[in-house]
Design an enzyme around this catalytic site. Sequence first.
Site, PDB file in Angstrom:
ATOM      1  CB  SER A 265     -12.317  -0.782   3.290  1.00  0.00           C
ATOM      2  OG  SER A 265     -10.963  -0.952   2.984  1.00  0.00           O
TER       3      SER A 265
ATOM      4  NE  ARG B 294      -2.428   1.452   3.626  1.00  0.00           N
ATOM      5  CZ  ARG B 294      -3.264   1.548   4.672  1.00  0.00           C
ATOM      6  NH1 ARG B 294      -4.563   1.367   4.509  1.00  0.00           N
ATOM      7  NH2 ARG B 294      -2.802   1.786   5.875  1.00  0.00           N
TER       8      ARG B 294
ATOM      9  CE  LYS C 214      -6.467   4.248   5.609  1.00  0.00           C
ATOM     10  NZ  LYS C 214      -7.660   3.537   5.096  1.00  0.00           N
TER      11      LYS C 214
END
Lengths: 211, 211
Positions: B114, B45, B143
Amino acid sequence: MVTKEQLKEKLKLYVILDRKLGNGVPLKQQAQLAIAGGATAIQLRDKEMKGRDYYQAALVIRDVCRENNVLFIVNDRLDVALAAEADGVHLGQEDLPLHAAKKLAPPGFIIGISAVNVEQARLAEKGGADYLGVGDVFGTASKPDAKLTGVDMLKMICQSTSLPCVAIGGINVNNAKIVLDAGAIGIAVISAVVSQKDITGAAKALRELIP
Amino acid sequence: MVTKEQLKEKLKLYVILDRKLGNGVPLKQQAQLAIAGGATAIQLRDKEMKGRDYYQAALVIRDVCRENNVLFIVNDRLDVALAAEADGVHLGQEDLPLHAAKKLAPPGFIIGISAVNVEQARLAEKGGADYLGVGDVFGTASKPDAKLTGVDMLKMICQSTSLPCVAIGGINVNNAKIVLDAGAIGIAVISAVVSQKDITGAAKALRELIP
């Protein structure tokens, strides 16, 4: 499926949409107004949009282009281009490599490659690209940090390849003839069209300069 | 091709690589060390890497995963995942929509989605997703602006779907049992593994908690 000769016709006035440079005019309207002025190709480019928004925007612009028989190209994101059934994708030298894109693209799907020198042009042609985007020729507001390619290099690239070359970067009504004389078969513009108050008129003025 | 039962096994310890959180450890080494500790899946990612770099990184990590029979998933970029022949792609709610991705993905290609609520889980299952990533459960350094999903919602989602659910967000050795008890079949971690001085040891300690 677009033939090579048809592709040359469709690359003559290649307008790249831009959210920021469009002075608040929505992307769909930018496309409609540019097409009304004679744009033969539209590219959706946005490095900041998330995948879902980019895909949704691509669907909208694709429909506008299809209705008007105008080529529709998506910048960078091959997955978005394919999922939205665009006519093709445009890949810069920092984007997915051509050979990787060719593995995923169906027959007839157009792949344009950015080239700033003869070697990049040669590799793109060898790798099966359909057209070249050459520039930044004159320097442009949308990529202030770009190194200029210049007209001499544009000419060398056009002479070195059998691929149709679209010149990009700072092209306007005052210098369009220079890049066409250098061998470009078309011009790609952002601000010269979408930043103008009269987008249609700006496109028309440019289109009239291209044989 | 991975069967549903195999997929559950392969989602047990799902380590997401991260350039920034990895304290300078190269992505390839992060993958190798995590796999040595028992990671069953690796996700690449990176929201900032350009397409070419992302593709090149994907090729490298794919080889590491293949050699070790570990699942390899690419985040967001379906084109990169397909071109690099990853096992699958993970799509957030702001990424390419599932139905668009399904059009391009070949049979057996894994698509993870997700989900932060039951409705998103329902739509993902209906749309043909292969697994769910549920979270941010506890809050995470990677995050900081994410809204917490919480254990109760994780449990509701796990109970609402037949898809395997991987819990993500702030999971470590102290709370892993909580998400597994809530119904997650696996845990996804970034900093709990790749930010640790002993990446292999950190992975091993987590892996031992998962039945």
